[in-house]
Design a protein around this motif. Structure first.
Motif, PDB file in Angstrom:
ATOM      1  N   CYS A  59      44.503  31.201  35.059  1.00 21.74           N
ATOM      2  CA  CYS A  59      45.606  31.491  35.935  1.00 21.74           C
ATOM      3  C   CYS A  59      45.433  31.011  37.402  1.00 21.74           C
ATOM      4  O   CYS A  59      44.180  31.115  37.671  1.00 21.74           O
ATOM      5  N   VAL A  60      46.375  30.857  38.114  1.00 19.95           N
ATOM      6  CA  VAL A  60      46.363  30.773  39.466  1.00 19.95           C
ATOM      7  C   VAL A  60      47.253  31.774  40.226  1.00 19.95           C
ATOM      8  O   VAL A  60      48.531  31.846  39.816  1.00 19.95           O
ATOM      9  N   PHE A  61      46.704  32.798  41.081  1.00 18.47           N
ATOM     10  CA  PHE A  61      47.784  33.549  41.482  1.00 18.47           C
ATOM     11  C   PHE A  61      48.044  33.426  42.900  1.00 18.47           C
ATOM     12  O   PHE A  61      47.116  32.876  43.614  1.00 18.47           O
ATOM     13  N   VAL A  62      49.305  33.365  43.402  1.00 15.75           N
ATOM     14  CA  VAL A  62      49.694  33.309  44.810  1.00 15.75           C
ATOM     15  C   VAL A  62      51.007  33.946  44.970  1.00 15.75           C
ATOM     16  O   VAL A  62      51.286  34.803  44.212  1.00 15.75           O
ATOM     17  N   HIS A  63      51.351  34.110  46.326  1.00 16.79           N
ATOM     18  CA  HIS A  63      52.743  35.102  46.499  1.00 16.79           C
ATOM     19  C   HIS A  63      53.718  34.369  46.074  1.00 16.79           C
ATOM     20  O   HIS A  63      54.496  35.047  45.311  1.00 16.79           O
ATOM     21  N   ALA A  64      54.150  33.230  46.499  1.00 20.27           N
ATOM     22  CA  ALA A  64      55.238  32.463  46.449  1.00 20.27           C
ATOM     23  C   ALA A  64      55.458  31.569  45.276  1.00 20.27           C
ATOM     24  O   ALA A  64      56.138  31.388  44.623  1.00 20.27           O
ATOM     25  N   GLY A  65      54.476  30.568  45.463  1.00 14.80           N
ATOM     26  CA  GLY A  65      54.374  29.676  44.413  1.00 14.80           C
ATOM     27  C   GLY A  65      53.704  28.344  44.819  1.00 14.80           C
ATOM     28  O   GLY A  65      52.697  28.660  45.716  1.00 14.80           O
ATOM     29  N   LEU A  66      53.799  27.189  44.091  1.00 15.22           N
ATOM     30  CA  LEU A  66      52.999  26.087  44.486  1.00 15.22           C
ATOM     31  C   LEU A  66      54.007  24.896  44.924  1.00 15.22           C
ATOM     32  O   LEU A  66      55.038  24.966  44.166  1.00 15.22           O
ATOM     33  N   ARG A  67      53.703  24.014  45.584  1.00 11.65           N
ATOM     34  CA  ARG A  67      54.415  22.766  45.783  1.00 11.65           C
ATOM     35  C   ARG A  67      54.113  21.716  44.953  1.00 11.65           C
ATOM     36  O   ARG A  67      52.944  21.494  44.501  1.00 11.65           O
ATOM     37  N   PRO A  68      55.123  21.508  43.697  1.00 10.63           N
ATOM     38  CA  PRO A  68      54.940  20.531  42.597  1.00 10.63           C
ATOM     39  C   PRO A  68      54.196  19.125  43.240  1.00 10.63           C
ATOM     40  O   PRO A  68      54.550  18.736  44.341  1.00 10.63           O
ATOM     41  N   GLY A  69      53.322  18.725  42.299  1.00 10.51           N
ATOM     42  CA  GLY A  69      52.743  17.608  42.608  1.00 10.51           C
ATOM     43  C   GLY A  69      51.582  17.565  43.558  1.00 10.51           C
ATOM     44  O   GLY A  69      50.973  16.635  43.940  1.00 10.51           O
ATOM     45  N   VAL A  70      51.174  18.605  44.299  1.00 11.93           N
ATOM     46  CA  VAL A  70      50.267  18.720  45.440  1.00 11.93           C
ATOM     47  C   VAL A  70      48.972  19.403  44.928  1.00 11.93           C
ATOM     48  O   VAL A  70      49.259  20.457  44.135  1.00 11.93           O
ATOM     49  N   PRO A  71      47.809  19.095  44.753  1.00 16.97           N
ATOM     50  CA  PRO A  71      46.661  19.499  44.250  1.00 16.97           C
ATOM     51  C   PRO A  71      46.375  20.935  44.943  1.00 16.97           C
ATOM     52  O   PRO A  71      47.024  21.255  45.993  1.00 16.97           O
ATOM     53  N   LEU A  72      45.679  21.917  44.203  1.00 14.86           N
ATOM     54  CA  LEU A  72      45.454  23.381  44.559  1.00 14.86           C
ATOM     55  C   LEU A  72      44.857  23.258  46.141  1.00 14.86           C
ATOM     56  O   LEU A  72      44.981  24.117  46.851  1.00 14.86           O
ATOM     57  N   ASP A  73      43.853  22.459  46.344  1.00 16.27           N
ATOM     58  CA  ASP A  73      43.205  22.254  47.485  1.00 16.27           C
ATOM     59  C   ASP A  73      43.774  21.796  48.638  1.00 16.27           C
ATOM     60  O   ASP A  73      43.423  21.811  49.585  1.00 16.27           O
ATOM     61  N   GLN A  74      45.279  21.349  48.344  1.00 15.29           N
ATOM     62  CA  GLN A  74      45.972  20.598  49.484  1.00 15.29           C
ATOM     63  C   GLN A  74      47.263  21.350  49.668  1.00 15.29           C
ATOM     64  O   GLN A  74      47.955  21.182  50.439  1.00 15.29           O
ATOM     65  N   GLN A  75      47.367  22.567  48.849  1.00 12.15           N
ATOM     66  CA  GLN A  75      48.649  23.330  49.361  1.00 12.15           C
ATOM     67  C   GLN A  75      48.399  24.106  50.508  1.00 12.15           C
ATOM     68  O   GLN A  75      47.437  24.272  51.086  1.00 12.15           O
ATOM     69  N   THR A  76      49.687  23.992  51.335  1.00  6.70           N
ATOM     70  CA  THR A  76      49.632  24.757  52.623  1.00  6.70           C
ATOM     71  C   THR A  76      49.678  26.309  52.357  1.00  6.70           C
ATOM     72  O   THR A  76      50.531  26.625  51.464  1.00  6.70           O
ATOM     73  N   GLU A  77      49.373  27.156  53.633  1.00 11.39           N
ATOM     74  CA  GLU A  77      49.474  28.292  53.376  1.00 11.39           C
ATOM     75  C   GLU A  77      50.997  28.714  53.439  1.00 11.39           C
ATOM     76  O   GLU A  77      51.453  29.652  52.643  1.00 11.39           O
ATOM     77  N   THR A  78      51.906  27.904  54.215  1.00 11.97           N
ATOM     78  CA  THR A  78      53.340  28.463  54.287  1.00 11.97           C
ATOM     79  C   THR A  78      54.143  27.999  53.101  1.00 11.97           C
ATOM     80  O   THR A  78      54.729  28.827  52.584  1.00 11.97           O
ATOM     81  N   ASP A  79      53.477  27.104  52.401  1.00 17.09           N
ATOM     82  CA  ASP A  79      54.160  27.056  51.036  1.00 17.09           C
ATOM     83  C   ASP A  79      53.874  27.910  50.155  1.00 17.09           C
ATOM     84  O   ASP A  79      54.551  28.576  49.189  1.00 17.09           O
ATOM     85  N   LEU A  80      52.541  28.325  50.047  1.00 12.20           N
ATOM     86  CA  LEU A  80      51.765  29.406  49.225  1.00 12.20           C
ATOM     87  C   LEU A  80      52.722  30.617  49.303  1.00 12.20           C
ATOM     88  O   LEU A  80      52.680  31.447  48.497  1.00 12.20           O
ATOM     89  N   ILE A  81      52.992  31.123  50.443  1.00 18.21           N
ATOM     90  CA  ILE A  81      53.705  32.318  50.940  1.00 18.21           C
ATOM     91  C   ILE A  81      55.193  32.214  51.022  1.00 18.21           C
ATOM     92  O   ILE A  81      55.689  33.371  51.069  1.00 18.21           O
TER      93      ILE A  81
END
Length: 251
Positions: free
Chosen positions: A151-173
């Motif tokens: 699993c990957v745990f986040v508050h809001a979700g992930l931006r599709p097509g973007v690697p985990l290490d390149q997700q922005t904080e604003t998208d994650l929350i």
């Protein structure tokens, strides 16, 4: 291996304590596991201060708890740093003290009364005096992503097509639509909150834990084994439904 996760708390200390009690009972039967809280500790509920104290104290005594940052937690932090600083994820017509968002309720838990009805400079001055530095530091340093098991745990979700290490904080929350409509696998199972629905639901590629505690609903606690999950209830485990209609609120 099993993991536990708790949805959006929103200032409901009693619900959080009850969720921890359900997890403790499950651990007594099945063994210990890490507990991940998916963020939104504050706003709307009556005791945001108590929630933060509870989590700080639990981690200080060595509980295996992970606490993630939610958008409401960042709004609180941003207000305490500078109430005029805009929040990138928030619509421009709103501020954290807008009644729809619940910031005034959070400040009330620290003794700052009627924050939505008074001039912001006066409220801010009182908030600086009332909110402990330890709480501000705690919220500002919360992580936004946690990997464990499958699993990957986040508050809001992930931006599709973007690697985990390149997700922005604003998208994650903050992210909603682009994430919620994605039917393909993200790789790991995404466990999140942020978008309130009627009950915790497993969608195959993600699990939404936000069952609307902010709106009078329950606070969901689940146990996850591999890519399967069960809701914890006083009667024991109940397998999460999948799929279900995505009935969610926009606030």
């Amino acid at each position: 291996m099993h993991l536990y996760a708790i949805g959006d708390i929103h200032g409901h200390l009693g619900l959080l304590e009850a969720a921890h009690d359900l997890i403790a009972a499950d651990m007594a039967r099945h063994g210990t596991g890490q507990i991940i809280h998916v963020g939104d500790l504050v706003d709307r509920g009556p005791d945001s201060r108590g929630v933060i104290d509870h989590l700080i104290q639990g981690q200080a005594r060595g509980e295996d708890w992970v606490v993630l940052k939610g958008n409401h937690d960042r709004m609180f932090t941003r207000f305490m740093n500078d109430p005029a600083e805009p929040e990138p994820g928030l619509r421009s017509e709103y501020s954290w003290l807008h009644p729809k968002l619940g910031g005034a309720t959070t400040l009330a838990s620290y003794g700052v009364a009627k924050a939505a009805d008074r001039p912001v400079p006066k409220v801010y001055s009182e908030a600086l005096a009332a909110v402990p530095d330890a709480h501000r530091d705690y919220l500002s340093t919360l992580p936004t992503l946690h990997l464990a098991g499958d699993c990957v745990f986040v508050h809001a979700g992930l931006r599709p097509g973007v690697p985990l290490d390149q997700q922005t904080e604003t998208d994650l929350i903050w992210i909603r639509d682009a994430f919620l409509i994605e039917a393909e696998s993200f790789g790991p199972l995404v466990v999140h909150g942020h978008t309130a629905i009627d009950h915790a639901t497993h969608y195959g590629n993600r699990i939404n834990l936000d069952s609307g505690a902010a709106y009078g609903g329950p606070l969901s606690a689940v146990v996850i084994e591999g890519r399967e999950a069960a809701l914890l209830t006083p009667q024991g485990r109940r397998k999460l439904p999948r799929p279900a209609p995505m009935l969610f609120r926009n606030a």
